[in-house]
Design a protein around this motif. Structure first.
Motif, PDB file in Angstrom:
ATOM      1  N   THR A   1      70.277   5.266  43.276  1.00 57.04           N
ATOM      2  CA  THR A   1      70.826   6.452  43.928  1.00 57.04           C
ATOM      3  C   THR A   1      69.766   7.538  44.130  1.00 57.04           C
ATOM      4  N   THR A   2      68.823   7.643  43.202  1.00 59.49           N
ATOM      5  CA  THR A   2      67.748   8.626  43.372  1.00 59.49           C
ATOM      6  C   THR A   2      66.878   8.268  44.568  1.00 59.49           C
ATOM      7  N   LEU A   3      66.553   6.993  44.730  1.00 58.83           N
ATOM      8  CA  LEU A   3      65.792   6.557  45.900  1.00 58.83           C
ATOM      9  C   LEU A   3      66.577   6.827  47.182  1.00 58.83           C
ATOM     10  N   ALA A   4      67.897   6.610  47.137  1.00 51.99           N
ATOM     11  CA  ALA A   4      68.717   6.855  48.315  1.00 51.99           C
ATOM     12  C   ALA A   4      68.745   8.334  48.688  1.00 51.99           C
ATOM     13  N   LEU A   5      68.805   9.205  47.683  1.00 53.21           N
ATOM     14  CA  LEU A   5      68.928  10.639  47.943  1.00 53.21           C
ATOM     15  C   LEU A   5      67.638  11.264  48.470  1.00 53.21           C
ATOM     16  N   GLN A   6      66.569  10.481  48.512  1.00 53.74           N
ATOM     17  CA  GLN A   6      65.348  10.995  49.154  1.00 53.74           C
ATOM     18  C   GLN A   6      65.544  11.170  50.650  1.00 53.74           C
ATOM     19  N   THR A   7      66.388  10.324  51.248  1.00 49.95           N
ATOM     20  CA  THR A   7      66.595  10.384  52.699  1.00 49.95           C
ATOM     21  C   THR A   7      68.062  10.573  53.077  1.00 49.95           C
ATOM     22  N   SER A   8      68.960  10.521  52.111  1.00 51.45           N
ATOM     23  CA  SER A   8      70.383  10.661  52.380  1.00 51.45           C
ATOM     24  C   SER A   8      70.903  11.963  51.799  1.00 51.45           C
ATOM     25  N   THR A   9      71.930  12.516  52.423  1.00 54.02           N
ATOM     26  CA  THR A   9      72.550  13.721  51.864  1.00 54.02           C
ATOM     27  C   THR A   9      73.460  13.326  50.695  1.00 54.02           C
ATOM     28  N   THR A  10      73.723  14.273  49.828  1.00 56.46           N
ATOM     29  CA  THR A  10      74.610  13.992  48.699  1.00 56.46           C
ATOM     30  C   THR A  10      76.038  13.726  49.172  1.00 56.46           C
ATOM     31  N   ALA A  11      76.448  14.373  50.270  1.00 53.57           N
ATOM     32  CA  ALA A  11      77.792  14.141  50.795  1.00 53.57           C
ATOM     33  C   ALA A  11      77.938  12.702  51.269  1.00 53.57           C
ATOM     34  N   HIS A  12      76.930  12.205  51.989  1.00 57.96           N
ATOM     35  CA  HIS A  12      76.956  10.822  52.471  1.00 57.96           C
ATOM     36  C   HIS A  12      76.991   9.853  51.291  1.00 57.96           C
ATOM     37  N   ALA A  13      76.144  10.105  50.292  1.00 61.09           N
ATOM     38  CA  ALA A  13      76.086   9.229  49.127  1.00 61.09           C
ATOM     39  C   ALA A  13      77.407   9.250  48.363  1.00 61.09           C
TER      40      ALA A  13
ATOM     41  N   TRP B   1      80.805  20.323  45.486  1.00 59.69           N
ATOM     42  CA  TRP B   1      79.557  20.757  44.851  1.00 59.69           C
ATOM     43  C   TRP B   1      78.402  20.757  45.845  1.00 59.69           C
ATOM     44  N   SER B   2      78.373  19.784  46.748  1.00 58.20           N
ATOM     45  CA  SER B   2      77.292  19.715  47.735  1.00 58.20           C
ATOM     46  C   SER B   2      77.293  20.944  48.631  1.00 58.20           C
ATOM     47  N   ALA B   3      78.494  21.384  48.997  1.00 57.63           N
ATOM     48  CA  ALA B   3      78.593  22.575  49.841  1.00 57.63           C
ATOM     49  C   ALA B   3      78.245  23.837  49.068  1.00 57.63           C
ATOM     50  N   LEU B   4      78.730  23.944  47.822  1.00 59.30           N
ATOM     51  CA  LEU B   4      78.528  25.162  47.039  1.00 59.30           C
ATOM     52  C   LEU B   4      77.106  25.292  46.509  1.00 59.30           C
ATOM     53  N   LEU B   5      76.552  24.205  45.971  1.00 63.23           N
ATOM     54  CA  LEU B   5      75.252  24.268  45.297  1.00 63.23           C
ATOM     55  C   LEU B   5      74.077  23.995  46.225  1.00 63.23           C
ATOM     56  N   LEU B   6      74.287  23.143  47.228  1.00 63.56           N
ATOM     57  CA  LEU B   6      73.177  22.760  48.104  1.00 63.56           C
ATOM     58  C   LEU B   6      73.300  23.330  49.513  1.00 63.56           C
ATOM     59  N   GLY B   7      74.460  23.888  49.835  1.00 60.35           N
ATOM     60  CA  GLY B   7      74.664  24.432  51.173  1.00 60.35           C
ATOM     61  C   GLY B   7      74.713  23.360  52.242  1.00 60.35           C
ATOM     62  N   GLU B   8      75.106  22.144  51.891  1.00 60.26           N
ATOM     63  CA  GLU B   8      75.155  21.062  52.862  1.00 60.26           C
ATOM     64  C   GLU B   8      76.345  21.236  53.805  1.00 60.26           C
ATOM     65  N   HIS B   9      76.128  20.835  55.044  1.00 59.53           N
ATOM     66  CA  HIS B   9      77.195  20.837  56.038  1.00 59.53           C
ATOM     67  C   HIS B   9      77.467  19.386  56.423  1.00 59.53           C
ATOM     68  N   PHE B  10      78.725  18.999  56.403  1.00 53.68           N
ATOM     69  CA  PHE B  10      79.065  17.628  56.744  1.00 53.68           C
ATOM     70  C   PHE B  10      80.192  17.618  57.758  1.00 53.68           C
ATOM     71  N   THR B  11      80.273  16.519  58.504  1.00 52.96           N
ATOM     72  CA  THR B  11      81.301  16.388  59.520  1.00 52.96           C
ATOM     73  C   THR B  11      82.644  16.075  58.869  1.00 52.96           C
ATOM     74  N   ALA B  12      83.687  16.146  59.675  1.00 56.47           N
ATOM     75  CA  ALA B  12      85.028  15.857  59.158  1.00 56.47           C
ATOM     76  C   ALA B  12      85.164  14.411  58.715  1.00 56.47           C
ATOM     77  N   ALA B  13      84.242  13.541  59.191  1.00 52.78           N
ATOM     78  CA  ALA B  13      84.333  12.124  58.823  1.00 52.78           C
ATOM     79  C   ALA B  13      84.165  11.905  57.330  1.00 52.78           C
ATOM     80  N   ALA B  14      83.392  12.762  56.653  1.00 53.03           N
ATOM     81  CA  ALA B  14      83.141  12.572  55.222  1.00 53.03           C
ATOM     82  C   ALA B  14      84.413  12.752  54.399  1.00 53.03           C
TER      83      ALA B  14
END
Length: 303
Positions: A102-114, A273-286
């Protein structure tokens, strides 16, 4: 006849104890889920200060030192030889495999996607549990499991532009190894305290994690930041040790299927948590996919 019926009736204490055990087990498993929901955001923070290999090795060493200290202070005897294969599966899947992949994945993937992809973990764990115990789930179980898997695959393909990425491959592999570790850990937690299960698994990894940490810290630059330190401390002590302690104890008290139901909330919590702590924006699909997987898992649990 009255005397016979009153003699066979369960006492209030006999009824209360299992009920209290279920409540305690549910509460402990819920605490585990809450701690796991922070794992991906904390990993993203940790990657701000550490390389991926350093982060995984350091978190394993820190957690093992705490676990080993507890085992030593409490004078816990060594595990029986017959439990070593199961502990090795827990170590390979939960201590090393899942964090690394998962750490290797999060290098290129968002936490929401993961979080959405790993939302399949309860389904995967249920399948591993069925295979491990030799049970035969119903056709409805397998239909719901395949539907949940299809929803996640469709989400990942859609988010990745029509093809699975290397990060998705890491995440799907992480599902398999973690499910195996959860299944063996839940089984072992029925014969030994849950904290000892993860404690011995962490200690077993020390001969690998200590040299790995030394080598990784030599080759990967370290930039100590507040986020980096907080991230590595949380994944080491919160997710890797304390979270698994309460999770395994909860599973032992209420069973793997019932505990897996609580894990339904984990992907949605991680999105928050991804939105609050990392400020990530994700689509409605997530969130839509996360809810779809939640429904599929609920069907499997009722099957």
């Amino acid at each position: 006849m009255r005397a016979q019926s009153s003699a066979t009736a369960p006492s209030p204490i006999a009824v209360t104890l299992p009920r209290q055990r279920r409540r305690l087990g549910t509460g402990l498993a819920a605490l585990g889920v809450a701690s796991f929901s922070l794992t991906f955001p904390a990993t993203a923070w940790g990657l701000e200060g550490f390389g991926p290999w350093s982060l995984v090795a350091v978190r394993s060493v820190l957690a093992a030192l705490v676990a080993g200290g507890c085992l030593l202070v409490l004078r816990v005897p060594l595990p029986e030889r017959r439990h070593l294969p199961g502990l090795a599966v827990v170590a390979a899947g939960v201590v090393l495999g899942f964090p690394m992949l998962t750490t290797l994945a999060l290098q290129t993937s968002t936490t929401a996607h993961a979080a959405v992809v790993v939302g399949l973990l309860p389904l995967t764990t249920a399948v591993f549990s069925a295979l491990r115990t030799g049970s035969r789930p119903s056709r409805r179980f397998w239909t719901a499991a395949l539907a949940g898997a299809a929803a996640v695959v469709a989400f990942t393909v859609g988010q990745s532009g029509g093809a699975l990425t290397l990060a998705d491959g890491y995440l799907f592999a992480a599902l398999l190894v973690c499910a195996a570790g959860y299944t063996e850990g839940g089984r072992l937690a029925r014969v030994m305290p849950g904290w000892q299960v993860i404690g011995w698994a962490l200690v077993l990894c020390l001969p690998l994690s200590v040299p790995a940490a030394a080598v990784a810290l030599t080759y990967e630059p370290v930039h100590l930041t507040g986020h980096g330190i907080a991230g590595v401390l949380w994944v080491a002590l919160g997710s890797q040790f304390l979270g698994l302690v309460v999770w395994y104890r909860g599973m032992a008290a209420i069973g793997i299927p019932r505990a897996s139901q609580l894990q339904l909330a984990q992907p949605l919590l991680t999105l928050v948590w991804s939105a609050l702590l990392l400020g990530e924006h994700f689509t409605a699909a997530a969130p839509v996919t996360a809810v779809a997987v939640l429904v599929c898992i609920a069907v499997t649990q009722r099957s």
